[in-house]
Design a protein around this motif. Sequence first.
Motif, PDB file in Angstrom:
ATOM      1  N   UNK A 294       4.011  14.880  19.970  1.00  0.00           N
ATOM      2  CA  UNK A 294       4.116  14.172  18.692  1.00  0.00           C
ATOM      3  C   UNK A 294       2.752  13.969  18.056  1.00  0.00           C
ATOM      4  N   UNK A 295       2.783  13.782  16.735  1.00  0.00           N
ATOM      5  CA  UNK A 295       1.606  13.368  15.957  1.00  0.00           C
ATOM      6  C   UNK A 295       1.965  12.043  15.313  1.00  0.00           C
ATOM      7  N   UNK A 296       1.185  11.018  15.579  1.00  0.00           N
ATOM      8  CA  UNK A 296       1.462   9.684  15.045  1.00  0.00           C
ATOM      9  C   UNK A 296       0.581   9.408  13.830  1.00  0.00           C
ATOM     10  N   UNK A 297       1.179   8.767  12.848  1.00  0.00           N
ATOM     11  CA  UNK A 297       0.441   8.401  11.633  1.00  0.00           C
ATOM     12  C   UNK A 297       1.157   7.230  10.979  1.00  0.00           C
ATOM     13  N   UNK A 298       0.448   6.505  10.160  1.00  0.00           N
ATOM     14  CA  UNK A 298       1.030   5.356   9.459  1.00  0.00           C
ATOM     15  C   UNK A 298       0.879   5.542   7.956  1.00  0.00           C
ATOM     16  N   UNK A 299       1.739   4.867   7.213  1.00  0.00           N
ATOM     17  CA  UNK A 299       1.687   4.993   5.758  1.00  0.00           C
ATOM     18  C   UNK A 299       2.630   4.012   5.091  1.00  0.00           C
ATOM     19  N   UNK A 300       3.014   4.318   3.867  1.00  0.00           N
ATOM     20  CA  UNK A 300       3.849   3.434   3.065  1.00  0.00           C
ATOM     21  C   UNK A 300       5.151   4.123   2.673  1.00  0.00           C
ATOM     22  N   UNK A 301       6.208   3.323   2.578  1.00  0.00           N
ATOM     23  CA  UNK A 301       7.487   3.828   2.080  1.00  0.00           C
ATOM     24  C   UNK A 301       7.418   3.936   0.561  1.00  0.00           C
ATOM     25  N   UNK A 302       7.908   5.050   0.047  1.00  0.00           N
ATOM     26  CA  UNK A 302       7.871   5.285  -1.394  1.00  0.00           C
ATOM     27  C   UNK A 302       9.111   6.067  -1.798  1.00  0.00           C
ATOM     28  N   UNK A 303       9.651   5.726  -2.960  1.00  0.00           N
ATOM     29  CA  UNK A 303      10.807   6.468  -3.477  1.00  0.00           C
ATOM     30  C   UNK A 303      10.386   7.892  -3.816  1.00  0.00           C
ATOM     31  N   UNK A 304      11.238   8.865  -3.456  1.00  0.00           N
ATOM     32  CA  UNK A 304      10.897  10.260  -3.743  1.00  0.00           C
ATOM     33  C   UNK A 304      10.816  10.487  -5.253  1.00  0.00           C
ATOM     34  N   UNK A 305      11.731   9.866  -5.990  1.00  0.00           N
ATOM     35  CA  UNK A 305      11.697   9.932  -7.459  1.00  0.00           C
ATOM     36  C   UNK A 305      11.283   8.560  -7.965  1.00  0.00           C
ATOM     37  N   UNK A 306      10.116   8.490  -8.579  1.00  0.00           N
ATOM     38  CA  UNK A 306       9.581   7.230  -9.091  1.00  0.00           C
ATOM     39  C   UNK A 306       9.051   7.481 -10.499  1.00  0.00           C
ATOM     40  N   UNK A 307       9.674   6.853 -11.488  1.00  0.00           N
ATOM     41  CA  UNK A 307       9.330   7.093 -12.888  1.00  0.00           C
ATOM     42  C   UNK A 307       8.640   5.860 -13.464  1.00  0.00           C
ATOM     43  N   UNK A 308       7.437   6.058 -13.975  1.00  0.00           N
ATOM     44  CA  UNK A 308       6.698   4.984 -14.615  1.00  0.00           C
ATOM     45  C   UNK A 308       6.957   5.041 -16.115  1.00  0.00           C
ATOM     46  N   UNK A 309       7.406   3.932 -16.679  1.00  0.00           N
ATOM     47  CA  UNK A 309       7.799   3.868 -18.090  1.00  0.00           C
ATOM     48  C   UNK A 309       6.677   3.258 -18.918  1.00  0.00           C
ATOM     49  N   UNK A 310       6.259   3.975 -19.966  1.00  0.00           N
ATOM     50  CA  UNK A 310       5.275   3.467 -20.929  1.00  0.00           C
ATOM     51  C   UNK A 310       5.798   3.740 -22.329  1.00  0.00           C
ATOM     52  N   UNK A 311       5.605   2.821 -23.275  1.00  0.00           N
ATOM     53  CA  UNK A 311       6.092   3.053 -24.640  1.00  0.00           C
ATOM     54  C   UNK A 311       5.218   4.072 -25.362  1.00  0.00           C
ATOM     55  N   UNK A 312       5.818   4.774 -26.307  1.00  0.00           N
ATOM     56  CA  UNK A 312       5.066   5.738 -27.110  1.00  0.00           C
ATOM     57  C   UNK A 312       4.514   5.104 -28.383  1.00  0.00           C
ATOM     58  N   UNK A 313       5.058   3.931 -28.737  1.00  0.00           N
ATOM     59  CA  UNK A 313       4.569   3.228 -29.924  1.00  0.00           C
ATOM     60  C   UNK A 313       4.126   1.830 -29.527  1.00  0.00           C
ATOM     61  N   UNK A 314       3.216   1.270 -30.327  1.00  0.00           N
ATOM     62  CA  UNK A 314       2.685  -0.065 -30.046  1.00  0.00           C
ATOM     63  C   UNK A 314       3.493  -1.118 -30.789  1.00  0.00           C
ATOM     64  N   UNK A 315       3.476  -2.338 -30.253  1.00  0.00           N
ATOM     65  CA  UNK A 315       4.160  -3.423 -30.935  1.00  0.00           C
ATOM     66  C   UNK A 315       4.564  -4.535 -29.992  1.00  0.00           C
ATOM     67  N   UNK A 316       5.307  -5.502 -30.537  1.00  0.00           N
ATOM     68  CA  UNK A 316       5.758  -6.670 -29.769  1.00  0.00           C
ATOM     69  C   UNK A 316       7.115  -6.389 -29.136  1.00  0.00           C
TER      70      UNK A 316
END
Length: 444
Positions: A49-71
């Motif tokens: 075996x090869x042992x390693x540590x890390x973090x759980x992360x969703x395979x599909x992860x979408x970051x949402x940012x607006x295309x227009x500015x405003x309130x």
Amino acid sequence: MGKTTKYVLITLGALVVIYVAGKMAGWWGKPPKTQIATEKADTRVINETVSASGKIKAHVEVKISPEVSGEVVDLPVKEGDVVRKGQLLCRIRPDILKSDYDRTVAAYNSQKASVGNTEQLLKQAEATYENQAAIYKRDKVLFDNKVLTASEFDAAKANYEGAKAQLEAAKQNVAGSNYGLAQTAASVKESQANLDKTTIYSPVDGVISKLSIQKGERVLGTQQFAGTEIMTISDLNQLDVNVDVNENDINRITFGDSSKIEVDAFQGKTFVGTVIEIGSAANVVGTTADQVTNFTVKVRIDPKSYIALLNKTATNPSPFRPGLTATVDIQTNHAKALSVPIQAVTTREEKNNPDKTDDSNGSTNKAKITAPSKEFVFVYSAGKVKQIAVTTGIQDDSYIQILSGLKGGEEVVSAPYTAISKVLSDKMEVDKVDKSKLFNPDAK
């Protein structure tokens, strides 16, 4: 009994005590034998075996940012909510963009009217041209028959050429107006698109794993700047553990290798996974003096291994949260082979006879030439150990494969490691004891 006899007996007794104590302490006679424990070389199942540590992360992860500015005027979701593709996530105040849209629509309608006007002028120019063409054709016949004077014919010809030029200009005006109409139509479409961007919908199914804004905040669009990251949507149906594997081990890992996963938040539970991705770009950590080169490996967690942890009444499809710490043991090789305990194998250097060499001053020095290091085990037989060279293969946490040097069934010295690595030598006499006695002197 005389005093002399008494002193002699006391002296003899003291000598006997000193002799016995010295014998036991090894002051004279043979030194005490090195105590060792043995274990047989046998066929075992080895999982490397090869042992390693890390973090759980969703395979599909979408970051949402607006295309227009405003309130932000509407935020109907909160962190942890399960959302579906096309579901409303956020609305940004559309006042300015709505005004821009209305302005472009008005410009489009004005241009549309201008196109209608130029088309009517074109029809008028066509009628004038047809009339002047007929006059010119009739006057030319009369001129040829000497009925009209040259000046009258020239006037008819000039009127005809002018009508022709006006017709061509009217056609170009219509074409120009149509181009202007297409331009304003594109502006309307762009304004409509910008207005639509004030309403943000979910692009995928998933869980809002991170929400970075609140209702009433102002956000920055991505059209001119980097933009504000307002939320992250994760598909928790497919979870990976992203681990960093050292460069010395990365070539041992292949796609599809099975893995055992332990998550810190779920003590005592083991999950299974499969290697789905091996990074090809290195992650260099540390300073120039002590750099560590790692590669990111993604291990997909098998949903069947945590199905018992699922809450049937919960909307969240996974018991895990992105960012949890996990340790992964990747099974890189598997064999059923002859093996011995790992600590039974030691590395020794074989030294040749000293050779004489001359230094720069002409004096003679003795230099020891050492051969490459080799691996050895010590086999116990009839109170002695025999040093045997071996070649090794894969290993797990306890045992190492023996490719050559042993046939199986030999009693191999397995403890203590200090004696194996430094003390033992070929044909050395030893005292075989139970392993528990080595580490617990009070054991019987």
